[in-house]
Design an enzyme around this catalytic site. Structure first.
Site, PDB file in Angstrom:
ATOM      1  N   TYR B 101      14.092  21.435  29.996  1.00 15.56           N
ATOM      2  CA  TYR B 101      12.850  21.374  30.764  1.00 15.56           C
ATOM      3  C   TYR B 101      12.717  22.603  31.651  1.00 15.56           C
ATOM      4  O   TYR B 101      13.724  23.132  32.146  1.00 15.56           O
ATOM      5  CB  TYR B 101      12.853  20.152  31.686  1.00 15.56           C
ATOM      6  CG  TYR B 101      12.563  18.837  31.013  1.00 15.56           C
ATOM      7  CD1 TYR B 101      11.270  18.347  30.904  1.00 15.56           C
ATOM      8  CD2 TYR B 101      13.604  18.064  30.505  1.00 15.56           C
ATOM      9  CE1 TYR B 101      11.009  17.124  30.316  1.00 15.56           C
ATOM     10  CE2 TYR B 101      13.353  16.843  29.913  1.00 15.56           C
ATOM     11  CZ  TYR B 101      12.055  16.373  29.822  1.00 15.56           C
ATOM     12  OH  TYR B 101      11.806  15.161  29.232  1.00 15.56           O
ATOM     13  N   TYR B 140      18.215  15.946  24.390  1.00 21.06           N
ATOM     14  CA  TYR B 140      19.065  16.610  25.392  1.00 21.06           C
ATOM     15  C   TYR B 140      20.078  15.618  25.970  1.00 21.06           C
ATOM     16  O   TYR B 140      19.854  14.411  25.976  1.00 21.06           O
ATOM     17  CB  TYR B 140      18.227  17.247  26.504  1.00 21.06           C
ATOM     18  CG  TYR B 140      17.339  16.307  27.276  1.00 21.06           C
ATOM     19  CD1 TYR B 140      17.838  15.561  28.349  1.00 21.06           C
ATOM     20  CD2 TYR B 140      15.994  16.182  26.961  1.00 21.06           C
ATOM     21  CE1 TYR B 140      17.016  14.708  29.066  1.00 21.06           C
ATOM     22  CE2 TYR B 140      15.169  15.334  27.672  1.00 21.06           C
ATOM     23  CZ  TYR B 140      15.692  14.606  28.721  1.00 21.06           C
ATOM     24  OH  TYR B 140      14.877  13.762  29.428  1.00 21.06           O
ATOM     25  N   ARG B 150      19.339  11.766  25.253  1.00 22.46           N
ATOM     26  CA  ARG B 150      18.005  11.170  25.122  1.00 22.46           C
ATOM     27  C   ARG B 150      17.412  11.547  23.761  1.00 22.46           C
ATOM     28  O   ARG B 150      17.467  12.710  23.361  1.00 22.46           O
ATOM     29  CB  ARG B 150      17.042  11.699  26.200  1.00 22.46           C
ATOM     30  CG  ARG B 150      17.261  11.321  27.634  1.00 22.46           C
ATOM     31  CD  ARG B 150      17.046   9.869  28.020  1.00 22.46           C
ATOM     32  NE  ARG B 150      16.125   9.035  27.268  1.00 22.46           N
ATOM     33  CZ  ARG B 150      14.816   8.917  27.473  1.00 22.46           C
ATOM     34  NH1 ARG B 150      14.223   9.599  28.415  1.00 22.46           N
ATOM     35  NH2 ARG B 150      14.078   8.092  26.759  1.00 22.46           N
ATOM     36  N   HIS B 153      11.460  13.121  23.009  1.00 23.79           N
ATOM     37  CA  HIS B 153      10.340  12.322  23.517  1.00 23.79           C
ATOM     38  C   HIS B 153       9.357  13.208  24.260  1.00 23.79           C
ATOM     39  O   HIS B 153       9.708  14.289  24.729  1.00 23.79           O
ATOM     40  CB  HIS B 153      10.835  11.211  24.446  1.00 23.79           C
ATOM     41  CG  HIS B 153      11.556  11.719  25.654  1.00 23.79           C
ATOM     42  ND1 HIS B 153      12.888  12.052  25.640  1.00 23.79           N
ATOM     43  CD2 HIS B 153      11.133  11.980  26.917  1.00 23.79           C
ATOM     44  CE1 HIS B 153      13.254  12.496  26.838  1.00 23.79           C
ATOM     45  NE2 HIS B 153      12.201  12.470  27.625  1.00 23.79           N
ATOM     46  N   HIS B 155       6.659  12.766  27.490  1.00 21.09           N
ATOM     47  CA  HIS B 155       6.203  11.893  28.571  1.00 21.09           C
ATOM     48  C   HIS B 155       4.675  11.865  28.593  1.00 21.09           C
ATOM     49  O   HIS B 155       4.031  12.911  28.452  1.00 21.09           O
ATOM     50  CB  HIS B 155       6.692  12.414  29.929  1.00 21.09           C
ATOM     51  CG  HIS B 155       8.173  12.360  30.101  1.00 21.09           C
ATOM     52  ND1 HIS B 155       8.816  11.292  30.671  1.00 21.09           N
ATOM     53  CD2 HIS B 155       9.146  13.241  29.792  1.00 21.09           C
ATOM     54  CE1 HIS B 155      10.124  11.513  30.712  1.00 21.09           C
ATOM     55  NE2 HIS B 155      10.358  12.700  30.180  1.00 21.09           N
TER      56      HIS B 155
END
Lengths: 187, 234
Positions: B101, B140, B150, B153, B155
């Site tokens: 991120y 990640y 995770r 995905h 958000h």
């Protein structure tokens, strides 16, 4: 047969660059909004009493000084918008600049005291939490239909307190868990 | 009087979920107080007039194309009666193709991409449809438990017609082997409700020689209060 609403998932720890980077979204009431200017400082604490530092977000929604809600035309204006969004800072605090809402009617002819609706999002919350902020000392609180649903000994968790040093500043701790846990609503 | 019915049991996660460790000190321990919907919950912020056209393309923010598999993510936002939710603000954010991120607290030792920020916004059209162009995010690691990852995905944050319609969720990709191992998705008890967070690959959304297409439809809380409106469209 109604459809089933999509399931919630946590906002996670890394929302800031997308959701709280636009500072204009935190401005609940522009400079031309009528009413008594207030600042609402909310501090978010976890079950160990530790502030939620930066990985939490609060959204607020409120009526204006006339008891009315803003429409779409106010989204980008200088007037009253009624919506604000802020991430917590390194002390777990977020501050909203707004006007004090007026009382509004309730669900079935009942009364509501001036209040601000809160949604709390954070890493570790799979669903956002819903609560309300009321103003300590407000005479209308005793007739508010939502406060009446809250056990008397827990109502203080919803009452913002005026700062003795700074006129117009109201403070409230939101305790997610443990001693003095804030009242959350099933909305 | 609740105007919107509560979601059926098991179709939403409970906040108390020990497998997701971050909940341990953050999930409230006391039951929430049921609140009848008042004008405050039935009104909600409107964003129809936001000037955000152009923010639905996440791949053109840098001086070159971002790394990774280019994808279209599109779908329809509807209410519980199947009516399109028009002018709904849809915000998305995600990791880059390497699973990193653009965030100061993300310490995953994977590269940042100077051409990919990973945030986008759009308003639904008159049919409730939104559409983003982005890249497929990477999985990640996280510190929830040993060797925790995770699944890939995206958000999603949505505002519907009312404050009570507010939704923040995550969209997943079909066939991801990390899905059964993910305590965040598995926090939802109902299997169908979990499955609805899965996007579906669709050739119809796929752009030839350009981008794979994934569909993710979203149902927001809310039902028509008055009997005078046009019948639901399905």
């Amino acid at each position: 047969m109604p459809l089933i609403p999509t399931a919630s998932q946590t906002v996670g720890p890394f929302f800031n660059f997308a959701l709280t980077a636009d500072a204009a979204l935190g401005a609940v009431a522009g400079p031309e909004a009528p009413g008594e200017r207030i600042r609402l400082a909310l501090r978010l604490l976890d079950g160990a009493g530790e502030p939620l530092r930066g990985d939490a977000m609060v959204e607020i929604w409120q009526a204006g000084a006339d008891g009315q809600f803003a429409g779409a035309e106010e989204t980008a204006g200088a007037g009253f918008r009624g919506f604000g969004r802020r991430e917590t800072d390194t002390d777990g605090v977020c501050v909203f600049e707004t006007v004090k809402p007026a009382a509004e009617p309730g669900s079935r002819g009942g009364a509501q005291a001036p209040h601000i609706n809160l949604h709390v999002f954070a890493r570790g919350l799979l669903r956002h939490l819903c609560t309300r902020v009321y103003f300590s000392g407000e005479p209308a609180n005793s007739g508010d239909e939502a406060l009446a649903l809250v056990p008397a000994e827990r109502r203080a968790t919803l009452l913002a307190q005026p700062s003795p040093d700074e006129p117009g500043l109201w403070r409230l701790d939101i305790r997610l868990q443990g001693e003095g846990e804030t009242v959350f609503f099933d909305v | 009087m609740k105007i919107y019915p509560p979601p059926p049991p098991g179709t939403q996660p409970e906040n108390a979920c020990d497998a997701y460790r971050s909940t341990l000190l953050r999930a409230p321990r006391l039951a929430p107080v049921p609140l009848p919907h008042t004008p405050t919950e039935l009104a909600g912020p409107r964003f129809d007039r936001l000037s955000i056209s152009g923010e639905s393309n996440l791949t053109n923010r840098g001086s070159a194309e971002p790394q990774g598999q280019r994808i279209v993510v599109a779908g329809k936002v509807i209410d519980e009666d199947g009516r399109p939710v028009r002018g709904a603000l849809v915000e998305i954010w995600q990791a880059n193709a390497a699973g990193r991120y653009l965030h100061s607290r993300d310490h995953h030792p994977a590269p940042l991409d100077p051409n990919f920020a990973g945030a986008g916004r759009a308003l639904t059209d008159d049919d409730g449809v939104y559409r983003f162009l982005t890249i497929r995010p990477g999985a990640y690691p996280w510190r929830n438990h040993p060797n925790a990852w995770r699944p890939a995905h995206i958000h999603f944050s949505l505002f519907g017609a009312a404050w009570a319609s507010r939704l923040v969720t995550q969209m997943y990709f079909p066939g991801d082997p990390l899905i059964p191992l993910d305590p965040i998705l598995q926090s939802i008890p109902d299997e169908e409700a979990k499955r609805r967070l899965m996007s579906s690959f669709e050739l119809d959304l796929t752009e030839p020689v350009w981008a794979l297409g994934y569909r993710f439809n979203i149902v927001l809380r809310g039902r028509e209060a008055t009997p005078f409106e046009e019948p639901p469209c399905r």
